[in-house]
Design a protein around this motif. Structure first.
Motif, short mmCIF file in Angstrom:
data_model
loop_
_atom_site.label_atom_id
_atom_site.label_comp_id
_atom_site.label_asym_id
_atom_site.label_seq_id
_atom_site.Cartn_x
_atom_site.Cartn_y
_atom_site.Cartn_z
N ALA A 56 0.98 -0.87 -0.06
CA ALA A 56 -0.03 -0.39 0.07
C ALA A 56 0.71 1.87 -0.17
N THR A 57 1.93 1.21 0.99
CA THR A 57 2.55 2.66 1.08
C THR A 57 3.78 2.95 -0.90
N ARG A 58 4.12 2.15 -0.83
CA ARG A 58 4.35 2.00 -2.46
C ARG A 58 3.25 2.37 -3.09
N TYR A 59 2.62 2.14 -3.45
CA TYR A 59 1.27 2.55 -4.28
C TYR A 59 1.51 3.35 -4.07
N LEU A 60 0.71 3.91 -3.13
CA LEU A 60 0.83 5.29 -2.43
C LEU A 60 2.22 6.59 -2.93
N GLU A 61 2.98 6.20 -2.58
CA GLU A 61 4.60 6.88 -2.80
C GLU A 61 3.92 7.57 -4.78
N GLU A 62 4.47 5.79 -4.97
CA GLU A 62 4.37 6.17 -7.09
C GLU A 62 3.35 6.31 -7.11
N LEU A 63 1.82 6.90 -6.81
CA LEU A 63 0.27 7.34 -7.40
C LEU A 63 0.74 9.23 -6.71
N GLU A 64 1.77 9.06 -5.86
CA GLU A 64 2.60 10.75 -5.05
C GLU A 64 3.61 10.77 -6.32
N GLN A 65 4.47 10.28 -6.44
CA GLN A 65 5.34 11.00 -7.79
C GLN A 65 5.36 10.63 -9.11
N GLU A 66 4.10 9.69 -9.21
CA GLU A 66 3.46 10.52 -10.62
C GLU A 66 2.67 12.51 -10.88
N GLY A 67 2.23 12.27 -9.65
CA GLY A 67 1.59 14.11 -9.37
C GLY A 67 0.10 13.76 -9.93
N LYS A 68 -0.53 12.38 -9.34
CA LYS A 68 -1.41 12.20 -8.96
C LYS A 68 -2.52 11.98 -7.67
N ILE A 69 -1.54 12.40 -7.04
CA ILE A 69 -2.24 12.55 -5.29
C ILE A 69 -0.93 13.05 -4.42
N ARG A 70 -1.69 13.65 -3.06
CA ARG A 70 -0.76 14.08 -2.19
C ARG A 70 -0.64 13.71 -0.86
N GLN A 71 -0.09 13.87 -0.81
CA GLN A 71 0.69 12.91 0.73
C GLN A 71 0.58 14.64 2.16
N VAL A 72 -0.77 14.23 3.04
CA VAL A 72 -1.15 15.31 3.56
C VAL A 72 -0.71 14.98 4.98
N GLY A 73 0.32 15.65 5.88
CA GLY A 73 0.86 14.75 7.14
C GLY A 73 2.47 14.59 6.43
N GLN A 74 3.17 14.77 7.53
CA GLN A 74 3.87 13.66 7.52
C GLN A 74 4.73 12.55 7.58
N SER A 75 3.90 12.41 9.13
CA SER A 75 3.99 10.73 9.75
C SER A 75 3.16 10.45 10.93
N GLY A 76 2.70 9.21 10.61
CA GLY A 76 1.80 8.32 12.08
C GLY A 76 0.59 8.69 11.77
N PRO A 77 -0.23 8.39 12.22
CA PRO A 77 -1.57 8.07 12.18
C PRO A 77 -2.51 9.41 11.26
#
Length: 85
Positions: A56-77
């Protein structure tokens, strides 16, 4: 590998299948975000797609690198992901 080769024991077929499943799962993540389930967390993705935390982490990171999604927050729940408009 031959065009008509469907032997699952052949390495090329396994790699092709894994690549196809990965692309489908990443598309499903985007679909979940579009269907009103936004924002999504890593745990949501794990449960909805029945995949491991690492996957799940890998897929989300790849989608973020592709510019399709963005992470909100730095770490944790409190971290979640949202679709880039």
């Amino acid at each position: 590998k031959g065009v008509g080769n469907t032997d699952p024991s052949r390495p090329g077929n396994l790699i092709d299948r894994q690549a196809r499943e990965k692309a489908e799962n990443k598309q499903r993540i985007l679909g979940l975000m579009e269907s009103g389930n936004e924002p999504l967390t890593n745990n949501h993705v794990e449960q909805m797609l029945d995949i491991s935390d690492a996957t799940a982490t890998r897929y989300l990171e790849e989608l973020e690198q592709e510019g399709k999604i963005r992470q909100v927050g730095q770490s944790g729940p409190g971290v979640y992901y949202e679709k880039v408009p």
